[in-house]
Write a protein that holds these residues in place. Structure first.
Motif, mmCIF file in Angstrom:
data_model
loop_
_atom_site.group_PDB
_atom_site.id
_atom_site.type_symbol
_atom_site.label_atom_id
_atom_site.label_comp_id
_atom_site.label_asym_id
_atom_site.label_seq_id
_atom_site.Cartn_x
_atom_site.Cartn_y
_atom_site.Cartn_z
ATOM 1 N N LYS A 195 12.437 68.374 31.039
ATOM 2 C CA LYS A 195 11.984 67.095 30.506
ATOM 3 C C LYS A 195 12.969 66.524 29.489
ATOM 4 N N ILE A 196 13.794 67.379 28.920
ATOM 5 C CA ILE A 196 14.737 66.916 27.909
ATOM 6 C C ILE A 196 15.637 65.807 28.462
ATOM 7 N N ARG A 197 15.781 65.754 29.763
ATOM 8 C CA ARG A 197 16.636 64.723 30.362
ATOM 9 C C ARG A 197 16.135 63.304 30.110
ATOM 10 N N HIS A 198 14.942 63.162 29.562
ATOM 11 C CA HIS A 198 14.471 61.810 29.243
ATOM 12 C C HIS A 198 15.397 61.153 28.215
ATOM 13 N N CYS A 199 16.238 61.954 27.560
ATOM 14 C CA CYS A 199 17.197 61.377 26.616
ATOM 15 C C CYS A 199 18.157 60.432 27.322
ATOM 16 N N LEU A 200 18.438 60.685 28.598
ATOM 17 C CA LEU A 200 19.295 59.789 29.379
ATOM 18 C C LEU A 200 18.509 58.555 29.800
ATOM 19 N N TYR A 201 17.327 58.758 30.347
ATOM 20 C CA TYR A 201 16.551 57.645 30.913
ATOM 21 C C TYR A 201 15.989 56.739 29.839
ATOM 22 N N PHE A 202 15.853 57.260 28.622
ATOM 23 C CA PHE A 202 15.347 56.468 27.499
ATOM 24 C C PHE A 202 16.107 55.151 27.364
ATOM 25 N N PHE A 203 17.433 55.228 27.435
ATOM 26 C CA PHE A 203 18.244 54.026 27.207
ATOM 27 C C PHE A 203 18.019 52.997 28.309
ATOM 28 N N PHE A 204 17.884 53.477 29.531
ATOM 29 C CA PHE A 204 17.630 52.554 30.634
ATOM 30 C C PHE A 204 16.229 51.964 30.539
ATOM 31 N N SER A 205 15.278 52.785 30.161
ATOM 32 C CA SER A 205 13.909 52.316 30.052
ATOM 33 C C SER A 205 13.770 51.239 28.989
ATOM 34 N N ARG A 206 14.366 51.470 27.830
ATOM 35 C CA ARG A 206 14.297 50.467 26.767
ATOM 36 C C ARG A 206 15.066 49.198 27.165
ATOM 37 N N PHE A 207 16.152 49.393 27.886
ATOM 38 C CA PHE A 207 16.918 48.231 28.351
ATOM 39 C C PHE A 207 16.076 47.378 29.297
ATOM 40 N N PHE A 208 15.444 47.999 30.285
ATOM 41 C CA PHE A 208 14.622 47.252 31.236
ATOM 42 C C PHE A 208 13.424 46.621 30.539
ATOM 43 N N PHE A 209 12.866 47.344 29.573
ATOM 44 C CA PHE A 209 11.749 46.828 28.792
ATOM 45 C C PHE A 209 12.172 45.553 28.049
ATOM 46 N N GLY A 210 13.302 45.653 27.365
ATOM 47 C CA GLY A 210 13.807 44.500 26.610
ATOM 48 C C GLY A 210 14.161 43.331 27.508
ATOM 49 N N LEU A 211 14.735 43.667 28.669
ATOM 50 C CA LEU A 211 15.113 42.628 29.635
ATOM 51 C C LEU A 211 13.883 41.870 30.112
ATOM 52 N N PHE A 212 12.865 42.618 30.487
ATOM 53 C CA PHE A 212 11.632 42.032 31.022
ATOM 54 C C PHE A 212 10.995 41.107 29.996
ATOM 55 N N TYR A 213 10.806 41.618 28.779
ATOM 56 C CA TYR A 213 10.077 40.824 27.794
ATOM 57 C C TYR A 213 10.962 39.791 27.090
ATOM 58 N N GLY A 214 12.261 40.024 27.088
ATOM 59 C CA GLY A 214 13.162 39.011 26.537
ATOM 60 C C GLY A 214 13.214 37.783 27.416
ATOM 61 N N ARG A 215 13.287 37.991 28.737
ATOM 62 C CA ARG A 215 13.339 36.863 29.677
ATOM 63 C C ARG A 215 12.053 36.052 29.626
ATOM 64 N N ARG A 216 10.967 36.712 29.297
ATOM 65 C CA ARG A 216 9.684 36.013 29.220
ATOM 66 C C ARG A 216 9.417 35.490 27.816
ATOM 67 N N ALA A 217 10.366 35.688 26.917
ATOM 68 C CA ALA A 217 10.230 35.218 25.531
ATOM 69 C C ALA A 217 8.954 35.763 24.879
ATOM 70 N N VAL A 218 8.615 36.987 25.222
ATOM 71 C CA VAL A 218 7.443 37.614 24.607
ATOM 72 C C VAL A 218 7.880 38.428 23.396
ATOM 73 N N LEU A 219 9.036 39.083 23.521
ATOM 74 C CA LEU A 219 9.567 39.889 22.422
ATOM 75 C C LEU A 219 11.015 39.501 22.156
ATOM 76 N N GLY A 220 11.444 39.684 20.922
ATOM 77 C CA GLY A 220 12.846 39.435 20.617
ATOM 78 C C GLY A 220 13.132 38.029 20.120
#
Lengths: 205, 439
Positions: free
Chosen positions: A180-205
């Motif tokens: 499970k420690i490998r989530h350290c790699l996927y964390f960055f992608f997950s937060r990136f996709f999260f930010g992308l999704f909500y940034g494009r919708r002007a919900v966050l950021g």
């Protein structure tokens, strides 16, 4: 070759395996198609991404962390300890020539991390909800990282623990891509996709 | 491995892009998502925690794609997908998750559980395990388009009846509800039923909009099924109509998933749109800010609260426009707590309201929403999503809330007609556009 030097080589090999394993995971991820969102955005995506990695990680940003501040802090300290233990590993060959102030700081940071890990293990064992969610890998991963941090603390307390610290470091580095420690790699992608999704919708950021 | 399971897995593999793989891999199983979920908040069973729901997908993902999952499945909770698992997954993906993403907002990793559940829905639809009602509604919508001439006359006759009501309400005998009007600037896509046609027609008339009513409805049950082919076929007819009529924009009725489909998803299914897509909420907020609507908020005197529908608000970005409207058209607006992006789902989204056998399930899931409404002391709950309105109405009845559920445009029309009948001029006078030849 001394025992410590031998362990040092083992750690380097383990580091190579760990990085190789993460590289394989990364390759597997990047080989998957990426379907960019072509809908006209309401807001700039970059703002959402910046938010996701900065203010979005603050304890007041999410209801979950506002309500559970102590577990949040535990998690922060646990991960701080991880970075401190990685730094310990990196500078360990020069332990004896380091300034005297480094050892107490290293001891405290790795110790706090280990304490955070221990609390995390207890929570996973005694919290019914977490227990129901967990697999053997979950317990083993957090236990391994906790013991590794404790070994880091021991290393700072007494250089005679160097062998044990290197052994656990090697084990942890190999375990990263496999557990499970490998989530350290996927964390960055997950937060990136999260930010992308909500940034494009002007919900966050 | 049965044929059903094979079909399901084939769809899963096709869905497995970077975003989905990331969502499947990144979960640390910390459990902090649990309390953010309205289903868990109503019934604190660990199986309702978002991480637990997603685990139903992760366990066979690990069996297929994780070396440890292949060699030591017990170590990581991996297992082969079976027919029994498909049954369980259907209950979870369709019945215990409304794809609201409140968990995603509260997850330290930002795990997109809704994305995982949508992948599960796609698998289940392919395997024939999706709720029958949703399949029927999606297929009925497609059949309507294929037999349009059969429905056209009936539809137009209904519109004529509504047109008379429009003329009566506005006091303008020339007021029209144009259908298939070439050269219109706006194609308005309503939902089935007069409740989303007449209010919009009154407002379009008020601002002098050059508009035409779509022959089709905005609802897209193919989207609930996560069946891109069906969803695309249903959306295509609207897109084709808009292209054919040469409109500059599509304005959608108050509907959460319709907005998600046409505003956020459809641009990824078709060539670039030569028109923009908006909700009528955005249009109405703009008209109000531009001073094009005379409004009398005393027409809406009761205390009003607003339910941020997940598709429109948290996942659509329409958080402030409804509030711009409400502050202009009601006398006593009260926020729920929490609100905006942190609002709780009503419990009826993603098709749940359409499945009769899940009535009790969604009544339980709506408990947190009921508490929110009660705390405001409001007499009217406004929701800009038809599914939410149905759910909120059912919740009010079930829990004895005694609130009236209203669409946002209904309140705008109340305020507008009150001002209009008192001959209060709009700050900016409309420019009347000919409605076109009567059909």
């Amino acid at each position: 070759m001394s025992t410590t030097a031998l362990w040092g080589w083992i750690v380097l090999i383990a580091l190579g395996l760990g990085i190789g394993g993460l590289g394989w995971r990364l390759y597997g991820l990047l080989a998957r198609p990426y379907r960019p969102d072509r809908a006209p955005p309401r807001g700039p995506a970059w703002r959402g991404v910046v938010y996701a990695f900065t203010w979005g990680m603050m304890p007041w940003a999410k209801e979950s962390t506002r309500r559970h501040l102590l577990p949040y802090l535990r998690g922060v300290l646990f991960h701080l300890g991880i970075f401190a233990t990685l730094a310990t590993l990196a500078i360990s060959p020069w332990r004896l020539s380091l300034p005297a102030s480094i050892a107490p700081a290293g001891l405290v940071l790795t110790g706090i991390g280990a304490a955070g890990g221990l609390i995390g293990i207890m929570m996973r064992i005694f919290d019914e909800r977490l227990r129901a969610l967990s697999h053997p890998d979950d317990y083993a991963a957090v236990a391994l990282v906790t013991v590794w941090q404790a070994a880091g603390m021991a290393f700072w307390a007494d250089p005679r623990w160097t062998g044990a610290f290197y052994a656990l470091s090697a084990l942890t580095l190999i375990a990263i891509p496999l557990t499970k420690i490998r989530h350290c790699l996927y964390f960055f992608f997950s937060r990136f996709f999260f930010g992308l999704f909500y940034g494009r919708r002007a919900v966050l950021g | 491995m049965s044929e059903r399971v094979q079909r399901a897995l084939a769809v899963f593999e096709r869905s497995l892009d970077r975003r989905l793989l990331t969502a499947l891999e990144v979960c640390a199983r910390c459990g902090i998502c649990a309390e953010s979920c309205h289903v868990f908040a109503a019934e604190p069973d660990f199986r309702h925690a978002p991480a637990a729901k997603a685990e139903a997908v992760r366990r066979f993902y690990r069996r297929l794609h994780d070396p440890i999952g292949r060699w030591f499945p017990w170590w990581v909770g991996a297992k082969d997908l079976t027919e029994a698992d498909l049954e369980e997954l259907a209950e979870i993906a369709f019945g215990a998750c409304t794809l609201c993403r409140r968990c995603t907002m509260n997850c330290p990793m930002g795990v997109d559980t809704a994305l995982i559940m949508r992948a599960a829905r796609a698998m289940l639809t392919a395997a024939g395990k999706a709720p029958e009602m949703l399949m029927q509604l999606a297929d009925a919508a497609i059949a309507r388009e294929e037999n349009l001439e059969f429905f056209r006359e009936f539809y137009i006759n209904q519109i004529r009846d509504l047109e008379r009501e429009l003329q009566e309400q506005t006091g303008d005998p020339d007021a029209r509800i144009p259908v298939e009007k070439a050269g219109a600037e706006i194609l308005y896509v309503a939902l089935s039923g007069a409740h989303t046609i007449l209010p919009a027609a009154i407002l379009f008339h008020a601002v002098g909009a050059n508009w035409t009513l779509s022959m089709f409805e905005a609802a897209n049950y193919g989207y609930f099924l996560a069946d891109i082919q069906r969803a695309r076929a249903i959306a295509q007819r609207i897109v084709n109509e808009a292209r054919r009529l040469g409109v500059k924009e599509i304005i959608l009725a108050e509907c959460g998933h319709a907005y998600t489909v046409l505003r956020w998803e459809a641009p990824n299914w078709f060539e670039d749109f030569p028109f923009r897509v908006r909700s009528i909420i955005e249009a109405a907020a703009e008209w109000i800010q531009q001073g094009r609507l005379p409004l009398d908020p005393s027409a809406n005197p009761e205390p009003v609260t607003y339910h941020d529908s997940c598709n429109l608000g948290r996942n659509g970005g329409l958080l402030e426009e409804p509030r711009i409207i409400l502050r202009a058209v009601v006398q006593d607006f009260r926020e729920m707590t929490p609100n905006r992006a942190e609002n709780f789902c009503c419990g009826g989204g993603a098709g749940l309201v359409a499945v009769p056998e899940w009535y009790e399930k969604r009544m339980r899931a709506g408990r947190r929403k009921v508490e929110q409404i009660r705390q405001t002391g409001a007499r009217v709950v406004v929701a800009s999503c038809d599914n939410c309105r149905l759910q909120l109405g059912d919740l009010s009845e079930y829990y004895g809330l005694g609130v009236r559920v209203s669409g946002l445009m209904d309140l705008v029309v109340n305020a507008y007609l009150a001002a209009h009948r008192r001959h209060v001029p709009a700050p900016v006078a409309p420019v009347r556009v000919p409605a076109g030849e009567p059909f």
